[in-house]
Design an enzyme around this catalytic site. Sequence first.
Site, PDB file in Angstrom:
ATOM      1  CG  ASP A  52      -0.115  -0.033   2.564  1.00  0.00           C
ATOM      2  OD1 ASP A  52       0.992  -0.393   2.448  1.00  0.00           O
ATOM      3  OD2 ASP A  52      -0.885  -0.246   3.627  1.00  0.00           O
ATOM      4  CG  HIS A  53       2.993   2.501   3.345  1.00  0.00           C
ATOM      5  ND1 HIS A  53       2.231   1.598   3.623  1.00  0.00           N
ATOM      6  CD2 HIS A  53       3.400   3.506   4.236  1.00  0.00           C
ATOM      7  CE1 HIS A  53       1.807   2.065   4.954  1.00  0.00           C
ATOM      8  NE2 HIS A  53       2.341   3.071   5.529  1.00  0.00           N
ATOM      9  CG  ASP A 117       1.633   1.401   9.589  1.00  0.00           C
ATOM     10  OD1 ASP A 117       2.194   1.867   8.580  1.00  0.00           O
ATOM     11  OD2 ASP A 117       0.800   2.161  10.189  1.00  0.00           O
ATOM     12  NE  ARG A 405       1.745   9.439  12.475  1.00  0.00           N
ATOM     13  CZ  ARG A 405       2.223   8.274  12.807  1.00  0.00           C
ATOM     14  NH1 ARG A 405       2.949   7.469  11.933  1.00  0.00           N
ATOM     15  NH2 ARG A 405       1.939   7.567  13.820  1.00  0.00           N
ATOM     16  CB  SER A 599       6.607   6.137  11.236  1.00  0.00           C
ATOM     17  OG  SER A 599       7.191   5.001  10.651  1.00  0.00           O
ATOM     18  NE  ARG A 601       8.723   6.238   8.732  1.00  0.00           N
ATOM     19  CZ  ARG A 601       8.417   7.390   8.344  1.00  0.00           C
ATOM     20  NH1 ARG A 601       9.172   8.164   8.206  1.00  0.00           N
ATOM     21  NH2 ARG A 601       7.208   7.501   8.218  1.00  0.00           N
TER      22      ARG A 601
HETATM   23  C1  MIC Z   1       3.203   6.388   8.664  1.00  0.00           C
HETATM   24  O1  MIC Z   1       2.060   6.596   8.658  1.00  0.00           O
HETATM   25  O2  MIC Z   1       3.943   7.294   9.233  1.00  0.00           O
HETATM   26  C2  MIC Z   1       3.451   5.231   8.286  1.00  0.00           C
HETATM   27  C3  MIC Z   1       4.280   5.435   7.090  1.00  0.00           C
HETATM   28  O3  MIC Z   1       2.395   4.228   7.800  1.00  0.00           O
HETATM   29  C4  MIC Z   1       4.648   4.417   9.099  1.00  0.00           C
HETATM   30  C5  MIC Z   1       5.138   3.263   8.835  1.00  0.00           C
HETATM   31  C6  MIC Z   1       6.408   3.491   7.824  1.00  0.00           C
HETATM   32  O4  MIC Z   1       7.007   4.538   8.061  1.00  0.00           O
HETATM   33  O5  MIC Z   1       6.649   2.852   6.799  1.00  0.00           O
HETATM   34  C7  MIC Z   1       3.762   4.044  10.421  1.00  0.00           C
HETATM   35  O6  MIC Z   1       2.686   4.821  10.924  1.00  0.00           O
HETATM   36  O7  MIC Z   1       4.261   3.205  11.255  1.00  0.00           O
HETATM   37 FE1  SF4 Z   2      -0.710   4.763   5.095  1.00  0.00          FE
HETATM   38 FE2  SF4 Z   2       0.505   5.275   7.692  1.00  0.00          FE
HETATM   39 FE3  SF4 Z   2      -1.124   7.076   5.914  1.00  0.00          FE
HETATM   40 FE4  SF4 Z   2      -2.147   5.142   7.446  1.00  0.00          FE
HETATM   41  S1  SF4 Z   2      -1.140   6.744   8.165  1.00  0.00           S
HETATM   42  S2  SF4 Z   2      -2.577   5.578   5.218  1.00  0.00           S
HETATM   43  S3  SF4 Z   2      -0.733   3.614   7.248  1.00  0.00           S
HETATM   44  S4  SF4 Z   2       1.022   6.230   5.595  1.00  0.00           S
END
Ligand code: MIC
Ligand code: SF4
Length: 710
Positions: A52-53, A117, A405, A599, A601
């Site tokens: 998805d990302h 995530d 966010r 995140s 990550r």
């Molecule tokens: C986000 O919303 O910041 C992400 C991208 O989904 C991250 C995961 C990532 O950095 O791949 C999260 O929320 O953990």
């Molecule tokens: Fe994707 Fe993270 Fe955004 Fe949710 S908050 S849509 S998991 S990037």
Amino acid sequence: SLPAKPFIRGKDYADFFPDRVAMQDATAQMALLQFMNAGKNRTAVPTTVHCDHLIEALSGAGEDLSRALAENAEVYEFLKSVCARYGMGYWQPGSGIIHQVVLENYSFPGGMMIGTDSHTPTAGGMGMAAIGVGGADAVDVMAGIPWELQWPGFIGVRLTGSLSGWASAKDVICSLLGILTVRGGTGHIVEYFGPGCGQLSATEKAVITDMGAEHGATTSLFPADSSHPEYLSSTGRQDLADEVKLNMQLFRADSEVYETPEKYFDRVVEIDLSSLVPHLNGPMTPDRVWTVNTIKDGVKKNNYTDAISACCLGSCNNASYHDLAAAAFIAKDLLGKGIKARTDLFITPGSDMVRATAERDGILATLKNFGAVILANACGPCIGQWKRPDMPSGTKNTIVNSFNRNFAKRNDGNPATDAFVTSPEIVTVLAAAGRLTFNPLTDTLENGKGEKIRPQAPPRNNISVQYASPEIDLVEPPSDGSAVSVSIDPKSGRLQKLEPFPAWGGRDLLDLPVLFKAKGKCTTDHISPAGPWLEYRGHLDNICGNLLSGAVSAYTDRTGEALNFLDGKYQEVPHVAREYKARSMQWVIVGDDNYGEGSSREHAAMEPRHLGCIAVIVKSFARIHEANLKKQGILALTFADPADYERFKEYDRVSFTGIAEKLKPGMDMTMTLQHKDGSAETITLRHTYSEGQIEWFKAGSALNLIAAGR
Ligand code: MIC
Ligand code: SF4
């Protein structure tokens, strides 16, 4: 078996065996590269990977998805083959955003899962204990070893009244963020209760628990009620729906908890749904609270641009069928009165199931007529995968979205974009108004004939819908995948086999340069930004190029630069770190409050580790990042006195001696801080290491222990 004594909140560690693991493509790459080094043949629990990302948003679903399939072919092939090899389900690109897909297929009251995530708690809307973790934690669960968590505290949120008018579930969590702030949920489970819960559908509950990630909670949870069997049934899980109906009481707290919550929760917050007005939180942080009534003051005081450059509706937070249906109601009403969207309006449906259902019911057609561009069922603009050829970086502008966010550069990579998070309803009406200060409660829109139009709020109808079948979905693994080969091209720029990190070796750590002292908010988006860097999420050495590139140096107030002790120049952080690494010098990072917010990550921990960081010393940590640092063999330490942060000056070095004796569960540690002028001071540090976690540090990483069969 029951523990011998009750766990102490915020102190004891407990072992868990979650039922399921979910990973998204941007974090799964590193998680699976680690799992491949764990020496296991098959995942121990049901596990899925969701693509998805990595899908960029540019021109619309069809073209964007085709481009993603071509550009990310190597990564998708890798994920697919690892899934087949180790018995995991592979949700194909276009199938939807991980949390929406999990909600539709795997969530149920009473279940427990972890996900790589931070928004994994979305499934808490369905009464599931769903916790966001780093990839190394997922490796534990997939390897069948217990997963450890510090016993959380509990915050109770009593919901009373009912939503009406333009207020929505998003406003519950946006207002709670104003109360708790981005740190207030840390180390706690937020549990909702009270008569207001019954007013909310399962997907509305999921909006609230999803965004619990923003106040830092371990997870957020709703007790089971009739919305749960209803959603299970409409998503084709009738058998589970029947089970839940029969056992509802098991998935709710005991009645004395609801009668005297103050006795059981560390804190109780009251939210009256009837009093909520639409929120617009932002910019730069989701706990900066404005409402449609106060945003005018914000624009005046803070000079936000009133004209909106683009609106986005989507993300794991707010892209359910009912969200799209609410937006379509508003759009249809306005279209009928001669009004269309004035700004760009981009929509990412949460999943292909939502997309198929919304298409069947004419919802997407209405939204397109209104002016919306339907993007792929993916994260898209929520994670910087948004190409905006018409908005050069550096141009100050305002965007409004239904995401969760809004940190700097988060959506389009532009530090001058101010992003406000709000509900899909408000996104839609503001797309028609074209300005941030439009108040749908009091203001009118004007159509081509000069008529004044008062927009209509959608009715709160959560009528159950039978979802249509998705066209893009799951690839099941073969029953025995041992013959499947997983190949990584050694010349690949996107994937790299992991080398184990070196063990600590029992040495004192002497004269370590402070490579970076971060000032203020330092989220994982500041430490390891996403957007274009998502390309390197499977290649540790290459992604190191973004280390701390968004973080503000406390010494210079500029982003991403560090003082090189070797030549006295300020240079990009990864450059300096690589010079130290080449000379086998280890180094440390110093940070402010809630370091590593956002995140899950683990790149934000693995990158510094790869380049020689041995300790991160901060005022306070966000939970997942602290765990990630520990797992990767970095000392995660906090100041006993936060004011000691101020003592760090340019050219400072730190030393740790007698670590084996000093690093003990529950005991403070000391560190010597040596200044350039030869003076030195002793600083007391705290930590949350358990006995077992200290072994991770000694071994060089938690994975090194698993691989050694310990
Ligand atoms: C986000 O919303 O910041 C992400 C991208 O989904 C991250 C995961 C990532 O950095 O791949 C999260 O929320 O953990
Ligand atoms: Fe994707 Fe993270 Fe955004 Fe949710 S908050 S849509 S998991 S990037």
